[in-house]
Scaffold this active site. Structure first.
Site, PDB file in Angstrom:
ATOM      1  N   GLN A 211     -58.038 130.349  16.609  1.00 49.23           N
ATOM      2  CA  GLN A 211     -57.644 131.502  16.905  1.00 49.23           C
ATOM      3  C   GLN A 211     -58.656 132.768  16.656  1.00 49.23           C
ATOM      4  O   GLN A 211     -58.125 132.878  15.291  1.00 49.23           O
ATOM      5  CB  GLN A 211     -56.267 131.763  16.150  1.00 49.23           C
ATOM      6  N   PHE A 212     -59.502 132.777  17.367  1.00 50.18           N
ATOM      7  CA  PHE A 212     -60.045 134.109  16.926  1.00 50.18           C
ATOM      8  C   PHE A 212     -60.045 135.437  16.312  1.00 50.18           C
ATOM      9  O   PHE A 212     -60.655 136.214  15.330  1.00 50.18           O
ATOM     10  CB  PHE A 212     -61.656 133.785  17.833  1.00 50.18           C
ATOM     11  N   THR A 213     -58.296 135.661  17.295  1.00 50.92           N
ATOM     12  CA  THR A 213     -57.935 137.525  16.939  1.00 50.92           C
ATOM     13  C   THR A 213     -57.553 137.177  15.478  1.00 50.92           C
ATOM     14  O   THR A 213     -57.011 137.689  14.511  1.00 50.92           O
ATOM     15  CB  THR A 213     -56.922 137.063  17.646  1.00 50.92           C
TER      16      THR A 213
END
Length: 143
Positions: free
Chosen positions: A76-78
């Site tokens: 989950q890079f966000t």
């Protein structure tokens, strides 16, 4: 590294209509959304995996280690979005894929080494994550 943890009663990840990861806890499990930043390394991934495995957030103040609760790990890079300016998030604090993917893999592998049943999403794919949050319980772990 940031790990957004949710206590769940069910969870699955679908990519292109195919379920690629699913946990069916009895009665509870965890979903770990994992974000990686530039300074993270293998030691960071291992330490946070160990912390998650032993974190006492399941019923009766028990941990996944105590109960053998399954864990769904999803990249989950966000989690490293910067929304301080304007209306468009900046992703500059998120590590690039070639750096992040092996660390998300190391996080999941460490959980398996510790004895966890681990399912995963597919790194870099457009994923549909379905879960039933139990509590609700949602925590942010950071290195």
């Amino acid at each position: 590294m940031r790990v957004l943890v949710q206590r769940v009663t069910s969870a699955q990840v679908t990519v292109d209509g195919e379920v690629v990861g699913r946990i069916e806890p009895n009665p509870q499990g965890l979903v770990a959304l994992v974000g990686v930043t530039h300074g993270d390394d293998d030691a960071t991934a291992r330490a946070l995996a160990d912390k998650l495995w032993r974190l006492r957030i399941l019923d009766g103040e028990r941990s996944a280690a105590d109960l053998g609760a399954p864990i769904l790990v999803v990249s989950q890079f966000t989690l490293y979005a910067d929304t301080a300016k304007g209306r468009r998030p900046s992703w500059s604090a998120a590590a690039p894929g070639p750096v992040a993917e092996p660390l998300v893999d190391a996080f999941a592998a460490t959980l398996r080494e510790l004895g966890a049943t681990v399912a995963t999403g597919r790194f870099g794919a457009h994923m549909h994550v379905e879960l039933t949050n139990d509590g609700p319980v949602t925590l942010l772990l950071e290195s």
